[in-house]
Design a protein around this motif. Structure first.
Motif, PDB file in Angstrom:
ATOM      1  N   VAL A  96       0.848  -1.192   0.000  1.00 10.97           N
ATOM      2  CA  VAL A  96       0.000   0.000   0.000  1.00 10.97           C
ATOM      3  C   VAL A  96       0.883   1.241   0.000  1.00 10.97           C
ATOM      4  N   ASN A  97       0.524   2.232  -0.799  1.00  8.67           N
ATOM      5  CA  ASN A  97       1.225   3.518  -0.781  1.00  8.67           C
ATOM      6  C   ASN A  97       0.796   4.294   0.460  1.00  8.67           C
ATOM      7  N   MET A  98       1.700   4.411   1.418  1.00 11.23           N
ATOM      8  CA  MET A  98       1.377   4.974   2.722  1.00 11.23           C
ATOM      9  C   MET A  98       1.769   6.445   2.796  1.00 11.23           C
ATOM     10  N   PRO A  99       0.924   7.277   3.463  1.00 14.26           N
ATOM     11  CA  PRO A  99       1.288   8.671   3.667  1.00 14.26           C
ATOM     12  C   PRO A  99       2.394   8.775   4.710  1.00 14.26           C
ATOM     13  N   PRO A 100       3.187   9.876   4.724  1.00 16.22           N
ATOM     14  CA  PRO A 100       3.031  11.054   3.860  1.00 16.22           C
ATOM     15  C   PRO A 100       3.737  10.924   2.507  1.00 16.22           C
ATOM     16  N   ALA A 101       4.658   9.963   2.372  1.00 16.36           N
ATOM     17  CA  ALA A 101       5.428   9.872   1.138  1.00 16.36           C
ATOM     18  C   ALA A 101       4.652   9.194   0.027  1.00 16.36           C
ATOM     19  N   PHE A 102       3.614   8.432   0.373  1.00 16.32           N
ATOM     20  CA  PHE A 102       2.818   7.679  -0.591  1.00 16.32           C
ATOM     21  C   PHE A 102       3.707   6.813  -1.484  1.00 16.32           C
ATOM     22  N   GLN A 103       4.596   6.091  -0.783  1.00 15.40           N
ATOM     23  CA  GLN A 103       5.449   5.105  -1.420  1.00 15.40           C
ATOM     24  C   GLN A 103       5.045   3.719  -0.939  1.00 15.40           C
ATOM     25  N   PRO A 104       5.302   2.682  -1.743  1.00 18.01           N
ATOM     26  CA  PRO A 104       4.828   1.340  -1.396  1.00 18.01           C
ATOM     27  C   PRO A 104       5.463   0.798  -0.119  1.00 18.01           C
ATOM     28  N   VAL A 105       4.611   0.312   0.775  1.00 17.62           N
ATOM     29  CA  VAL A 105       5.038  -0.275   2.046  1.00 17.62           C
ATOM     30  C   VAL A 105       4.382  -1.649   2.160  1.00 17.62           C
TER      31      VAL A 105
END
Length: 563
Positions: free
Chosen positions: A314-323
């Motif tokens: 899932v792209n997680m905030p705040p960077a909205f990169q895949p985690v």
């Protein structure tokens, strides 16, 4: 004469060898260490994700490359002495470390770079939480320019994978229906409408029919060669393909255990611009048995098996990169309370911090929609309910909206216990079935900071009468946006014959143009389930605004569509 030729040839080879050695000597190496994160516990994942983002942006093939294995594991580094020790241990020319501070909706990024000669650079950036990626990009661009002497590369657009100014699709492309509420606005050129696409139309690309019914798809460069592969999953096999001449060319396959029920596939980016493939599955007791594969040279390698978690990326905030996220089972229930950030280890995965999410959320049914700072708190949590409606929450967990329409519509389902928290249906219908949610993709196609949510809209009259009829004869991809009150339609594809089982936005055929990629199972009829086949259809996206005088095609009246 022969001696002269041999001597000249020898000198030439020696010159080539010296040149190759000189080029190899010029290659610089670096490591990026775990970042210290000061802020709420929910942002702890940035310790590892910030190094991964910087590593991918500092990578410059044959010039500047990571030194050895991923250095983002371990404890955060806060001082120059520890960073220097780790640089020497890795044998790298440069070491990068730093700190992320998060206060409410504000983020600050402090990055330091030190060379083996002792020279140090320091960069600081401030940004709103939903614009954190801009700070990452600005910082990495400065490091590339000032530390590695790398010139900026021209780009063809914010989301285009390769510059290709001449490869745009026809402006009259008839496959996008723009938002009916603003019919004079043309978005992504009107490629996607209901009507159009007759003989000779090259505004979409359809592969040959594959002799199986697919379950999921990923379009990603898994081996780091700069070329995307198309990975397709069915009940017993994981396939790799390359698009060549409009057709899918087999590029490898991996048998999957027949004793498992295969659910879904997700890609997890790793260092070196590569990705691992995560396959979710359950055993006969409905317990998760996930598998993780790498892919290189046309071969799959199983990196982990029998992982006791349901996994998602899932792209997680705040960077909205895949985690990588995971959730365990709790028999006789399906999900054990608690969704955790997961770290990849040599033997599988290890849980980390627990996410603060509403009770109705499970690891497979949510994503985040980045948004502006409005009265509802900016970023939105989007979940798929038991009835497959979209339910929205603020970043602080307050419920703010729910759609009347249903989405997702996968056919992959299995029996579950009744009254399951977050899954048990209150109605009589489907009370004992759980259908694996299809992906929901938040994407900023224009590069303007305004994100839209791509979701699948299944279309079937029979499914309204028979709740377990899940082989939809038609489908659409809808692009939704937050209008301050709820989710509104921005554009949608024309009717696609067959069931969409997965989709992606990627350059699937490596021609430099971003595509909406749909994985479709054909619909031979209500009694032809066993005869279904799989097709991959690409819709090229023109990321430029087109002629505003172009009007939507009126040959199909959307108000008369039977849903």
């Amino acid at each position: 004469m022969k001696r002269i030729i041999r001597t000249s040839l020898g000198l030439f080879m020696l010159m080539l060898l010296c040149a190759a050695q000189a080029i190899a000597a010029e290659k610089a190496t670096f490591i990026v260490l775990p970042f210290a994160v000061e802020g709420p516990q929910g942002f702890a994942y940035l310790e590892r994700s910030v190094p991964q983002m910087l590593t991918s942006r500092l990578y410059w093939k044959d010039n500047v490359e990571p030194a050895g294995a991923d250095a983002s594991a371990g404890s955060p580094v806060r001082d120059a002495a520890t960073a220097e020790a780790k640089r020497k241990a890795a044998g790298a020319d440069y070491v990068v470390w730093g700190t992320v501070n998060v206060v409410d909706q504000d983020c600050s990024l402090d990055v330091r770079v030190k060379s083996k000669s002792g020279k140090t650079w320091q960069y600081a950036s401030d940004a709103k939480a939903n614009q954190f990626m801009a700070a990452i990009k600005t910082t990495s661009d400065r490091i590339n320019k000032e530390v590695f002497n790398r010139k900026a590369e021209p780009t063809g657009g914010a989301t285009a994978s390769k510059p290709n100014a001449t490869g745009r699709v026809n402006q009259m492309n008839p496959n996008l229906v723009i938002n009916e509420t603003t019919p004079k606005e043309v978005y992504l050129n009107p490629h996607f409408r209901y009507a159009g696409g007759g003989a000779g139309d090259d505004t979409s690309l359809r592969s040959q029919a594959l002799p199986f019914a697919a379950t999921g798809m990923e379009v990603v460069d898994a081996d780091g060669d700069g070329r995307n592969e198309v990975f397709i999953l069915d009940d017993t096999m994981l396939y790799a393909f390359h698009f060549e001449g409009g057709q899918l060319k087999p590029a490898g396959q991996q048998p999957l255990p027949k004793v498992l029920d295969i659910l879904s596939i997700r890609a997890l980016p790793i260092s070196g611009n590569r990705a691992e493939l995560i396959v979710n599955a359950i055993d006969k007791d409905t317990l998760p048995q996930a598998m993780i594969f790498s892919y290189a040279g046309g071969q799959f390698t199983e990196k982990a098996k029998n992982v006791k978690y349901f996994l998602n990326v899932v792209n997680m905030p705040p960077a909205f990169q895949p985690v990588l996220l995971g959730q365990q089972a709790q028999p006789p229930k399906l999900f054990r309370p608690g969704i955790y950030e997961m770290s990849r280890t040599s033997g599988g995965v290890t849980p980390g911090n627990r996410l603060n999410l509403p009770e109705t959320v499970n690891v497979l049914n949510f994503t985040y929609l980045p948004g502006g700072f409005d009265e509802h708190g900016g970023n939105k949590l989007v979940t798929l309910t038991e009835q497959e409606h979209l339910r929205l929450y603020t970043a602080k967990g307050s419920r703010i909206a729910e759609t009347e329409e249903s989405y997702s519509g996968t056919s992959k389902g299995f029996l579950i216990e009744n009254a399951m928290p977050g899954l048990g249906r209150e109605t009589v219908t489907l009370k004992d079935m759980f259908y694996v949610p299809m992906r929901m993709l938040a994407i900023d196609l224009e590069g303007s900071g305004k994100f839209e949510l791509l979701v699948n809209k299944p279309i079937s009259t029979a499914s309204k009468v028979f709740d377990r009829y899940r082989f939809f004869p038609q489908s659409e991809i809808h692009s939704l946006f937050w209008d301050g009150i709820g989710m509104n339609l921005r554009w949608k594809t024309r009717r696609i014959k067959g069931s969409i089982v997965d989709f992606a936005v990627a350059d699937a055929n490596n021609d430099g143009i971003l595509d909406l990629v749909t994985l479709i199972n054909t619909h031979p009829g209500a009694l032809g389930v066993n005869a279904r086949k799989t097709i991959v259809q690409l819709f090229p996206l023109d990321l430029t605004k087109t002629d505003s005088k172009t009007q939507p095609d009126k040959t199909f009246n959307d108000q008369d569509a039977e849903y």
